[in-house]
Design a protein around this motif. Structure first.
Motif, short mmCIF file in Angstrom:
data_model
loop_
_atom_site.label_atom_id
_atom_site.label_comp_id
_atom_site.label_asym_id
_atom_site.label_seq_id
_atom_site.Cartn_x
_atom_site.Cartn_y
_atom_site.Cartn_z
N GLU A 182 0.81 -1.21 0.00
CA GLU A 182 0.00 0.00 0.00
C GLU A 182 0.84 1.26 0.00
OE1 GLU A 182 -0.54 -2.45 2.48
OE2 GLU A 182 -1.98 -3.42 1.15
N ALA A 183 2.15 1.12 0.14
CA ALA A 183 3.04 2.28 0.19
C ALA A 183 3.06 3.02 -1.13
CB ALA A 183 4.47 1.83 0.54
N VAL A 184 3.40 4.28 -1.06
CA VAL A 184 3.59 5.09 -2.26
C VAL A 184 5.09 5.25 -2.48
CG1 VAL A 184 3.19 7.36 -3.30
CG2 VAL A 184 1.42 6.30 -1.90
N TRP A 185 5.50 5.07 -3.71
CA TRP A 185 6.91 5.16 -4.09
C TRP A 185 7.08 6.35 -5.03
CZ3 TRP A 185 9.93 1.06 -2.13
CH2 TRP A 185 9.19 -0.01 -1.61
N TRP A 186 8.13 7.13 -4.86
CA TRP A 186 8.36 8.29 -5.71
C TRP A 186 9.84 8.62 -5.76
CZ3 TRP A 186 6.75 8.73 -0.70
CH2 TRP A 186 7.46 9.57 0.13
N ARG A 187 10.19 9.48 -6.70
CA ARG A 187 11.55 9.99 -6.80
C ARG A 187 11.52 11.45 -6.39
NH1 ARG A 187 14.88 12.47 -10.53
NH2 ARG A 187 17.05 12.15 -9.97
N GLU A 188 12.37 11.81 -5.45
CA GLU A 188 12.36 13.16 -4.92
C GLU A 188 13.63 13.90 -5.35
OE1 GLU A 188 12.11 15.25 -0.60
OE2 GLU A 188 10.89 13.49 -0.97
N SER A 189 13.54 14.54 -6.50
CA SER A 189 14.66 15.34 -6.99
C SER A 189 14.19 16.21 -8.14
CB SER A 189 15.81 14.46 -7.46
OG SER A 189 16.85 15.26 -7.98
N ASP A 190 14.69 17.42 -8.18
CA ASP A 190 14.40 18.31 -9.31
C ASP A 190 15.35 18.06 -10.47
OD1 ASP A 190 12.38 19.50 -7.86
OD2 ASP A 190 13.67 21.10 -7.10
N GLN A 191 16.44 17.34 -10.21
CA GLN A 191 17.43 17.07 -11.25
C GLN A 191 17.04 15.78 -11.99
OE1 GLN A 191 21.34 17.05 -9.57
NE2 GLN A 191 21.23 19.17 -8.92
N PRO A 192 16.87 15.85 -13.30
CA PRO A 192 16.45 14.66 -14.05
C PRO A 192 17.55 13.60 -14.12
CG PRO A 192 16.93 16.46 -15.55
CD PRO A 192 17.05 17.02 -14.15
N LEU A 193 17.10 12.36 -14.15
CA LEU A 193 18.02 11.25 -14.38
C LEU A 193 18.47 11.28 -15.83
CD1 LEU A 193 15.96 8.45 -12.60
CD2 LEU A 193 18.06 9.52 -11.74
N VAL A 194 19.66 10.74 -16.10
CA VAL A 194 20.18 10.66 -17.46
C VAL A 194 20.15 9.19 -17.86
CG1 VAL A 194 22.14 11.12 -18.97
CG2 VAL A 194 21.65 12.68 -17.06
N TRP A 195 19.42 8.88 -18.94
CA TRP A 195 19.18 7.50 -19.36
C TRP A 195 19.99 7.16 -20.61
CZ3 TRP A 195 15.59 4.50 -16.65
CH2 TRP A 195 14.82 5.19 -15.72
N SER A 196 20.49 5.92 -20.66
CA SER A 196 21.18 5.41 -21.84
C SER A 196 20.85 3.92 -21.97
CB SER A 196 22.69 5.61 -21.72
OG SER A 196 23.35 5.07 -22.83
N ASP A 197 20.24 3.55 -23.09
CA ASP A 197 19.84 2.16 -23.32
C ASP A 197 20.90 1.40 -24.11
OD1 ASP A 197 17.44 2.70 -22.11
OD2 ASP A 197 16.35 2.97 -23.98
N SER A 198 21.04 0.12 -23.79
CA SER A 198 21.85 -0.78 -24.60
C SER A 198 21.04 -2.06 -24.79
CB SER A 198 23.19 -1.08 -23.92
OG SER A 198 23.02 -2.04 -22.89
N ASP A 199 21.59 -3.02 -25.49
CA ASP A 199 20.88 -4.28 -25.72
C ASP A 199 20.72 -5.09 -24.44
OD1 ASP A 199 20.63 -3.69 -28.39
OD2 ASP A 199 22.40 -4.83 -28.98
N GLN A 200 21.64 -4.93 -23.49
CA GLN A 200 21.65 -5.78 -22.31
C GLN A 200 21.13 -5.11 -21.05
OE1 GLN A 200 25.75 -6.88 -22.19
NE2 GLN A 200 25.54 -8.37 -23.83
N PHE A 201 21.15 -3.79 -20.97
CA PHE A 201 20.74 -3.10 -19.75
C PHE A 201 20.45 -1.64 -20.05
CE2 PHE A 201 25.38 -3.07 -20.00
CZ PHE A 201 25.64 -1.72 -19.96
N VAL A 202 19.96 -0.95 -19.04
CA VAL A 202 19.75 0.49 -19.11
C VAL A 202 20.68 1.13 -18.10
CG1 VAL A 202 18.09 2.36 -18.76
CG2 VAL A 202 17.33 0.21 -19.77
N ALA A 203 21.48 2.08 -18.54
CA ALA A 203 22.35 2.82 -17.64
C ALA A 203 21.61 4.10 -17.23
CB ALA A 203 23.67 3.17 -18.32
N VAL A 204 21.57 4.34 -15.94
CA VAL A 204 20.90 5.52 -15.41
C VAL A 204 21.89 6.27 -14.53
CG1 VAL A 204 18.99 6.39 -14.01
CG2 VAL A 204 18.69 4.33 -15.39
N PHE A 205 22.16 7.52 -14.90
CA PHE A 205 23.04 8.37 -14.10
C PHE A 205 22.17 9.26 -13.22
CE2 PHE A 205 25.20 12.48 -13.47
CZ PHE A 205 26.28 12.03 -12.72
N ASP A 206 22.45 9.23 -11.91
CA ASP A 206 21.74 10.06 -10.94
C ASP A 206 22.63 11.26 -10.61
OD1 ASP A 206 20.38 11.22 -8.85
OD2 ASP A 206 20.38 9.44 -7.58
N PRO A 207 22.29 12.46 -11.09
CA PRO A 207 23.13 13.62 -10.84
C PRO A 207 23.20 14.03 -9.36
CG PRO A 207 21.12 14.30 -11.93
CD PRO A 207 21.12 12.80 -11.90
#
Length: 108
Positions: A13-38
């Motif tokens: 029942e919990a609520v999940w969210w991301r708390e940041s004004d800085q956007p994540l930086v996404w990069s897709d590959s065939d095997q995974f997704v790389a996410v940079f958290d500034p």
């Protein structure tokens, strides 16, 4: 609220969210997704499910049930407990990596 301070029985029942004004930086590959958290300066390599959940939670606060319904779409039907458990385990992983937060609806 930290994950360790949240009762296990309330995770569905919990609520999940991301708390940041800085956007994540996404990069897709065939095997995974790389996410940079500034905010942390860390890069996370994610499989399909964690990446999908992170994108959904980043857009707006969601419960595990809402996320599961979004992922399964019209084919949702009756949701098996194993499916909810998998979503919650993945959300816990993202929270432990400090990519998302957990709380009650009034906190989001």
């Amino acid at each position: 609220m930290t994950l360790s301070g949240f009762p296990a029985a309330g995770l569905a029942e919990a609520v999940w969210w991301r708390e940041s004004d800085q956007p994540l930086v996404w990069s897709d590959s065939d095997q995974f997704v790389a996410v940079f958290d500034p905010v942390s300066g860390e890069t996370h390599l994610l499989n399909e499910l964690p990446a999908m959940l992170l994108q959904q939670v980043d857009a707006q606060p969601r419960t595990a049930a809402e996320l599961l319904a979004t992922i399964l779409g019209e084919e949702a039907g009756e949701i098996a407990p194993q499916q909810t458990d998998q979503i919650i385990a993945t959300l816990k992983f993202l929270a432990e990596a400090e990519l998302i937060e957990i709380g009650r609806a009034e906190m989001a």
